[in-house]
Design a protein around this motif. Structure first.
Motif, mmCIF file in Angstrom:
data_model
loop_
_atom_site.group_PDB
_atom_site.id
_atom_site.type_symbol
_atom_site.label_atom_id
_atom_site.label_comp_id
_atom_site.label_asym_id
_atom_site.label_seq_id
_atom_site.Cartn_x
_atom_site.Cartn_y
_atom_site.Cartn_z
ATOM 1 N N ASP A 198 9.177 8.433 -7.247
ATOM 2 C CA ASP A 198 8.162 7.804 -6.390
ATOM 3 C C ASP A 198 6.690 8.485 -6.886
ATOM 4 N N LYS A 235 9.475 -0.693 -0.744
ATOM 5 C CA LYS A 235 10.780 -0.982 -1.715
ATOM 6 C C LYS A 235 11.399 -2.227 -1.304
ATOM 7 N N GLY A 247 1.198 9.606 2.941
ATOM 8 C CA GLY A 247 0.225 8.984 1.855
ATOM 9 C C GLY A 247 -0.032 10.105 0.718
ATOM 10 N N TYR A 253 0.106 9.297 -3.481
ATOM 11 C CA TYR A 253 -0.718 8.217 -3.495
ATOM 12 C C TYR A 253 -2.011 8.412 -2.936
ATOM 13 N N PHE A 310 1.332 -5.312 -1.800
ATOM 14 C CA PHE A 310 1.246 -3.547 -1.635
ATOM 15 C C PHE A 310 2.221 -3.193 -0.837
ATOM 16 N N SER A 311 2.489 -3.583 0.462
ATOM 17 C CA SER A 311 3.239 -3.098 1.516
ATOM 18 C C SER A 311 4.761 -3.170 0.876
ATOM 19 N N ARG A 322 5.634 -0.725 -1.405
ATOM 20 C CA ARG A 322 5.609 0.462 -0.747
ATOM 21 C C ARG A 322 7.003 0.816 -0.060
ATOM 22 N N VAL A 364 6.849 6.477 1.850
ATOM 23 C CA VAL A 364 5.991 7.047 2.724
ATOM 24 C C VAL A 364 6.583 8.268 3.166
ATOM 25 N N MET A 419 3.734 6.722 -9.283
ATOM 26 C CA MET A 419 2.366 6.419 -8.751
ATOM 27 C C MET A 419 1.350 7.255 -9.801
ATOM 28 N N LEU A 427 -0.309 0.944 -7.489
ATOM 29 C CA LEU A 427 0.820 0.975 -6.452
ATOM 30 C C LEU A 427 1.094 2.137 -5.484
ATOM 31 N N ALA A 428 1.582 1.937 -4.213
ATOM 32 C CA ALA A 428 2.093 3.000 -3.533
ATOM 33 C C ALA A 428 3.437 2.711 -3.587
ATOM 34 N N VAL A 429 4.387 3.972 -3.597
ATOM 35 C CA VAL A 429 5.727 3.803 -3.286
ATOM 36 C C VAL A 429 6.208 4.806 -2.423
#
Length: 252
Positions: free
Chosen positions: A104, A196, A150, A153, A190-191, A194, A94, A108, A90-92
């Motif tokens: 976060d 939340k 990024g 991540y 995914f987004s 990211r 930005v 990751m 996952l990405a959390v």
């Protein structure tokens, strides 16, 4: 006897699509994920639609003791794993680096990097014992490039790319194939994760062009998994026609 595939993060998106595709081509499946109800629904669907055997494990890959215990306790008929698909990730957030949220970062690192290590460390001895196996690590274009917001991540995915190369070298004498599959933008949860849970921001990521979908990645996994025994696909970077790099997208 069917081959057995072990999939992490199987309850949605790429993991779920790969479970269906591998079942379609005759794999029995060990599906794992944190959401028990979704695992049970997917298990029933796979058995009903593809007539394969399915074993589900409620599993948080971040918990090393849980990973080790549950893989060690697999029934004998399920521990002959032919294919490991490391999909959980996952990405959390930005945030720029200087404004980064430590929680976060830890989510990751613990999921994308340490979780992959824990699962693979537990399963590779089972493959080595049988002198065969295949590992497919779902990485990302973020493992090839770095982009604004990024930072961590991208760092986790760069690390997975390096670990994949190291695995390939170390497992070479044991006849184990290792592949990195790096997607660009894929329209999944995914987004949403990211951002939340902000669905409006998540949808904006994919507006104005046609991104990849989970089935595109599943078809690529099928290709990798069905090469002859003397062929290994080391590395695939796959993106939508409208995407040229992590940042360059042709939106209409």
């Amino acid at each position: 006897m069917n081959k057995i595939a072990f999939i992490t993060g199987a309850t949605a998106g790429i993991g779920e699509a790969c479970a269906k595709k591998l079942a379609e081509i005759g794999f029995d499946l060990i599906i794992s994920g944190r959401r028990k109800e979704k695992l049970e629904i997917l298990q029933q669907e796979l058995i009903a639609n593809y007539q394969v055997k399915v074993f589900s494990i409620e599993l948080d890959v971040r918990n090393q003791k849980e990973v080790e215990s549950k893989i060690k306790s697999l029934p004998e008929k399920w521990n002959k794993i032919d294919l490991l698909l490391n999909n959980a990730g996952l990405a959390v957030g930005v945030s720029s680096f200087q404004e980064g949220i430590i929680d976060d970062w830890e989510r990751m690192i613990d999921t994308n990097l340490k979780g992959l290590l824990y699962v693979t460390r537990a399963i590779t001895p089972l493959m080595i014992e049988r002198k065969k196996g295949q590992i497919i690590n779902i990485t990302s274009v973020a493992g090839k490039e770095v982009y604004p917001g990024g930072n961590v991540y991208c760092a986790t995915k760069h690390a997975v790319d390096a670990i994949t190369k190291g695995m390939r070298i170390d497992l070479l004498p044991h006849n184990i194939k290792v592949c990195s599959l790096a997607p660009g933008m894929v329209d999944t949860e995914f987004s949403l994760v990211r951002f939340k849970g902000d669905s409006e921001k998540a949808e904006q990521v994919y507006n104005g062009f046609t991104p990849l979908n989970a089935e595109d990645i599943a078809e690529t996994v099928e290709f990798i998994a069905t090469r002859p025994s003397h062929v290994n696909i080391n590395d695939i970077l796959i993106m939508a026609t409208d995407q040229a790099s992590a940042r360059d997208v042709n939106k209409q």
